[in-house]
Design a protein around this motif. Structure first.
Motif, PDB file in Angstrom:
ATOM      1  N   ASN A 108      39.768  27.102 -14.922  1.00  0.00           N
ATOM      2  CA  ASN A 108      38.451  27.421 -15.491  1.00  0.00           C
ATOM      3  C   ASN A 108      38.573  28.353 -16.692  1.00  0.00           C
ATOM      4  O   ASN A 108      37.913  28.151 -17.709  1.00  0.00           O
ATOM      5  CB  ASN A 108      37.553  28.062 -14.430  1.00  0.00           C
ATOM      6  CG  ASN A 108      37.005  27.024 -13.467  1.00  0.00           C
ATOM      7  OD1 ASN A 108      36.879  25.847 -13.827  1.00  0.00           O
ATOM      8  ND2 ASN A 108      36.683  27.435 -12.246  1.00  0.00           N
ATOM      9  N   GLN A 126      39.039  31.272 -22.448  1.00  0.00           N
ATOM     10  CA  GLN A 126      39.320  32.702 -22.314  1.00  0.00           C
ATOM     11  C   GLN A 126      40.814  32.971 -22.418  1.00  0.00           C
ATOM     12  O   GLN A 126      41.226  34.047 -22.817  1.00  0.00           O
ATOM     13  CB  GLN A 126      38.761  33.225 -20.996  1.00  0.00           C
ATOM     14  CG  GLN A 126      37.238  33.410 -21.065  1.00  0.00           C
ATOM     15  CD  GLN A 126      36.676  33.717 -19.708  1.00  0.00           C
ATOM     16  OE1 GLN A 126      36.357  32.802 -18.951  1.00  0.00           O
ATOM     17  NE2 GLN A 126      36.558  34.992 -19.383  1.00  0.00           N
ATOM     18  N   ASN A 161      37.386  27.400 -20.418  1.00  0.00           N
ATOM     19  CA  ASN A 161      36.373  28.208 -21.103  1.00  0.00           C
ATOM     20  C   ASN A 161      36.950  28.953 -22.300  1.00  0.00           C
ATOM     21  O   ASN A 161      36.299  29.845 -22.861  1.00  0.00           O
ATOM     22  CB  ASN A 161      35.768  29.232 -20.148  1.00  0.00           C
ATOM     23  CG  ASN A 161      35.074  28.559 -18.991  1.00  0.00           C
ATOM     24  OD1 ASN A 161      34.663  27.406 -19.123  1.00  0.00           O
ATOM     25  ND2 ASN A 161      34.962  29.253 -17.858  1.00  0.00           N
TER      26      ASN A 161
END
Ligand code: ADP
Ligand code: MG
Length: 482
Positions: free
Chosen positions: A380, A386, A384
């Motif tokens: 995830n 990050q 995303n």
């Protein structure tokens, strides 16, 4: 010059697969591989007079399961027969097998051949017991016999003579082994002898319907060797025919070291075995109810699963095939998607870095040392933006394996690898870079688009290496081309 093209190759395969039972087909001896010789040998395995066989129910269930998955008709009325041989590793002097009433009839295995999909038709699947093992290379003067394997349950899966290339034989066996493993019917381990293949090979002139005289090649202990032996025999049979000689029906063996085949014996006909019904085992009936129950426990098969993944998760054929080729990987995939909806990324992680790690460590993906939750979090974070994929699948994954008490975000922070993906911050750096390099901006506008790499590098520097470079490239393109 011989014109090979006028001949058609005809192949029928017989595959022996050891059923995954704990005990033997007719007694309680263990089927465990690798034990000291002659330690799983009760009086029944040793064929002492007066001993009686007793049927293993699990073996029947596994055979039915396989038959249902391979689209066979299940024979409800079954009996066993004695197939008489004289072999030193067969203490009874006969093998208990099925003769006229195989437990499964017909059926097929779908393969993806070079020229499209094909159904390889099966003649039958029957249950039989294995023989022991003669070992000739331990002692100079004596042959040794290990009877641990004597009486282990096998199914023999017999195809119709419908395979016409060594390549298709290879694809068929690979697919069959995958299904056997998928169903937990057989571990498919050819080196340990739990899957073995004999290849029946003949040639005929293209267009002929009548089958030619066949040779049977035994002792093929890998799928690759089956392919090699078929290629050798095809050439050998053609040159015999072209020389005007006659092909004799015989059993041959493959020598992997020399990559040749050699004759073992002329082939027996069925009559030579003097089959007769096994008097010590009562015929048994498999009720429709039992068949239905087994059918209800069949797992989703790779084919069905692939179709579902393609429609449900928009996988490409290629991705679906990769992920569905291994049951453990499918299981892992199903676990991970409980915690993340990035299905495609999950598949890529499994096929990529996770599998790579497992291959290095020689472990199954099921034993991957991190929890599903943690891997999903890592995926995830990557999706995303990050963290970037290279860091996630490299440094961060490695770090987590030794610090699995941390979350993926904590690990990324500790390693200083969380990306700057605030668009305002990134935009500001981009503008600063443009201001600092007006000449280069002009060069870009004049068509020298390669300088974009220079801008990206400058932004990276200003961010101390933390900028989300995918986003930076996107911003650079937008701003330079607006
Ligand atoms: P056996 O038990 O004596 O080996 P089977 O009837 O079980 O005989 O057949 C064994 C295999 O040989 C089957 O897979 C069948 O398709 C194959 N086969 C039979 N005849 C030929 C042939 N002429 N060429 C190639 N394969 C053949
Ligand atoms: Mg045979």
């Amino acid at each position: 010059m011989i014109d090979k093209n006028k001949y058609e190759l005809v192949i029928g395969l017989e595959v022996h697969a050891q059923l995954m039972t704990k005990s033997k087909l007719f007694c309680g001896d263990s089927t465990l591989f690798g034990s000291s010789p002659n330690t799983h040998t009760s009086t029944i395995s040793l064929a002492h007079p007066g001993t009686l066989p007793k049927m293993n129910k699990k073996a029947i269930e596994l055979a039915v399961k396989l038959g249902l998955a391979l689209h066979c008709e299940i024979e409800q009325y079954n009996y066993f027969a004695r197939k008489n041989y004289f072999y030193p590793d067969l203490p009874k002097g006969y093998q208990i097998s099925q003769h006229t009433a195989p437990i499964c009839k017909g059926g097929f295995v779908k393969i993806k051949s070079k020229n499209g999909e094909k159904d390889i038709l099966l003649n039958r699947i029957h249950i039989e017991e294995d023989a022991g093992k003669s070992i000739h290379d331990i002692d100079e003067n004596y042959s040794c016999i290990d009877l641990n394997r004597a009486g282990v349950p096998l199914v023999e899966i017999v195809t119709e003579p419908v395979i016409h290339s060594a390549e298709d034989a290879y694809i068929f066996l690979t697919e069959l082994r995958k299904l056997l493993r998928w169903l937990d019917v057989c571990d498919g381990n050819m080196e340990e002898g739990s899957m073995r293949c004999d290849a029946n090979i003949s040639i005929r002139l293209k267009g002929d319907l009548k089958l030619g005289k066949r040779v049977e090649v035994k002792n093929l202990n890998s799928i690759r060797n089956v392919k090699k032996a078929i290629e050798l025999e095809f050439d050998r049979l053609i040159s015999i025919t072209e020389n005007g000689d006659v092909i004799v029906q015989e059993t041959r063996s493959y020598d992997a070291d020399k990559n040749t085949t050699f004759s073992l014996r002329s082939k027996e006909d069925a009559d030579d075995y003097r089959y007769f019904p096994e008097p010590d085992l009562a015929p048994f009936i498999i009720s429709q109810e039992v068949i239905n129950n087994i059918n209800n426990t069949l797992p989703e098969l790779p084919e069905q699963l692939m179709e579902r993944y393609i429609t449900q998760y928009q996988f490409s054929d290629y991705d679906a095939q990769l992920i569905c080729s291994d049951k453990d990987e499918v299981h892992y995939f199903e676990e991970l998607i409980k915690y993340t909806q990035h299905y495609k990324a999950v598949a890529n992680w499994i096929i990529g870095p996770l599998k790579y790690y497992c291959n290095e460590k020689n472990i199954s993906i099921i034993d991957f040392p991190l929890s599903h939750v943690l891997i999903a979090e890592l995926i995830n974070l990557t999706e995303n933006n990050q963290i970037n994929f290279n860091n996630a699948s490299g440094k961060i994954l490695q770090y987590l394996i030794t610090n699995s008490n941390q979350t993926a975000l904590e690990a990324s922070t500790a390693l200083n690898l969380v990306q700057e993906n605030n668009e305002d911050h990134l935009s500001q750096w981009v503008e600063e870079v443009f201001l600092a390099m007006p000449d280069k901006v002009k060069e870009y506008k004049a068509g020298k688009t390669g300088v974009i790499g220079l801008f990206a590098g400058e932004v990276k520097k200003r961010s101390k290496g933390k900028a989300d470079m995918q986003l930076v490239t996107q911003l650079l393109n937008e701003k330079l081309n607006s």
